[in-house]
Design an enzyme around this catalytic site. Structure first.
Site, PDB file in Angstrom:
ATOM      1  N   PRO A   1       0.820  -1.217   0.000  1.00 13.88           N
ATOM      2  CA  PRO A   1       0.000   0.000   0.000  1.00 13.88           C
ATOM      3  C   PRO A   1       0.852   1.264   0.000  1.00 13.88           C
ATOM      4  O   PRO A   1       1.846   1.370   0.722  1.00 13.88           O
ATOM      5  CB  PRO A   1      -0.802  -0.129   1.306  1.00 13.88           C
ATOM      6  CG  PRO A   1      -0.887  -1.597   1.544  1.00 13.88           C
ATOM      7  CD  PRO A   1       0.424  -2.155   1.047  1.00 13.88           C
ATOM      8  N   CYS A   2       0.440   2.219  -0.829  1.00 15.05           N
ATOM      9  CA  CYS A   2       1.264   3.413  -1.040  1.00 15.05           C
ATOM     10  C   CYS A   2       0.896   4.589  -0.144  1.00 15.05           C
ATOM     11  O   CYS A   2       1.635   5.566  -0.085  1.00 15.05           O
ATOM     12  CB  CYS A   2       1.183   3.842  -2.500  1.00 15.05           C
ATOM     13  SG  CYS A   2      -0.476   4.342  -3.007  1.00 15.05           S
ATOM     14  N   GLN A   3      -0.215   4.509   0.579  1.00 19.72           N
ATOM     15  CA  GLN A   3      -0.653   5.663   1.363  1.00 19.72           C
ATOM     16  C   GLN A   3       0.409   6.207   2.327  1.00 19.72           C
ATOM     17  O   GLN A   3       0.514   7.423   2.482  1.00 19.72           O
ATOM     18  CB  GLN A   3      -1.932   5.327   2.164  1.00 19.72           C
ATOM     19  CG  GLN A   3      -3.138   5.038   1.309  1.00 19.72           C
ATOM     20  CD  GLN A   3      -3.269   3.560   0.969  1.00 19.72           C
ATOM     21  OE1 GLN A   3      -2.299   2.819   0.957  1.00 19.72           O
ATOM     22  NE2 GLN A   3      -4.478   3.135   0.664  1.00 19.72           N
TER      23      GLN A   3
END
Length: 189
Positions: A71-73
């Site tokens: 996940p890039c958040q």
């Protein structure tokens, strides 16, 4: 054979399938995404669970490639940019998979924000961890449009190989090269 971690609907698997990589397993916690993945890669074992609960050792000797996009958040410039201080940081799970599977190679994809600002030190630590696992590591921020994809999207790719170093291909599209591909070029009118 490979394992797709953080598989989502399987975009990375579809691309690697074109490169003749057989995906034997995929990890994705979101059920609606798994349903899409199962339609295009029905032969893969789908693990519809939290990646943190998986013992990846069962894939040792079976998977030569571990790949995925955590996940890039935690790293996105549009977010809070908390990196390892963000509970959504799943890069440690990706690294654990590398430790347990001991593949010949890995591919990790993420946002360019992982290599900028305060997050850059965390990224360096991730690279060092991969090197300590025996991988020769190369990374690059790649602009999709420069490779014939009708999309202006920059992504970070990290590739690790045990026996040799990966060399990123030279862009094929742009000024002085092939013309950029547009959506109109690929979709029917």
């Amino acid at each position: 054979p490979g394992i797709d971690i953080f598989a989502s609907a399987g975009g990375l698997t579809l691309g690697l399938k074109q490169a003749r990589v057989q995906t034997i397993a995929a990890v994705e916690i979101e059920t609606y995404r798994v349903q899409t993945f199962a339609r295009h890669t029905p032969s893969a074992e789908i693990l519809n669970v939290d990646v943190q609960s998986i013992d990846f050792k069962r894939f040792r000797g079976k998977a030569e490639l571990v790949y995925g996009g955590p996940p890039c958040q935690p790293f996105s410039s549009g977010g809070q940019q908390r990196a390892q201080r963000d509970e959504r940081d799943m890069i440690p799970s990706f690294l654990r998979a590398l430790e347990e599977v001991k593949p010949s190679a890995f591919l990790m994809e993420n946002v360019p924000g992982l290599v900028t600002g305060e997050r850059r030190e965390y990224f360096r630590a991730v690279l060092e961890h991969c090197r300590a696992l025996g991988f020769r590591v190369a990374w690059s921020v790649v602009h999709a449009i420069e490779y014939g994809v009708p999309q202006k999207r920059r992504r970070l790719f990290v590739v690790g190989m045990r026996k040799r170093e990966f060399v990123f291909p030279t862009p094929t599209h742009g000024p002085g090269k092939l013309p950029f591909v547009t959506v109109g070029d690929v979709l029917p009118s």
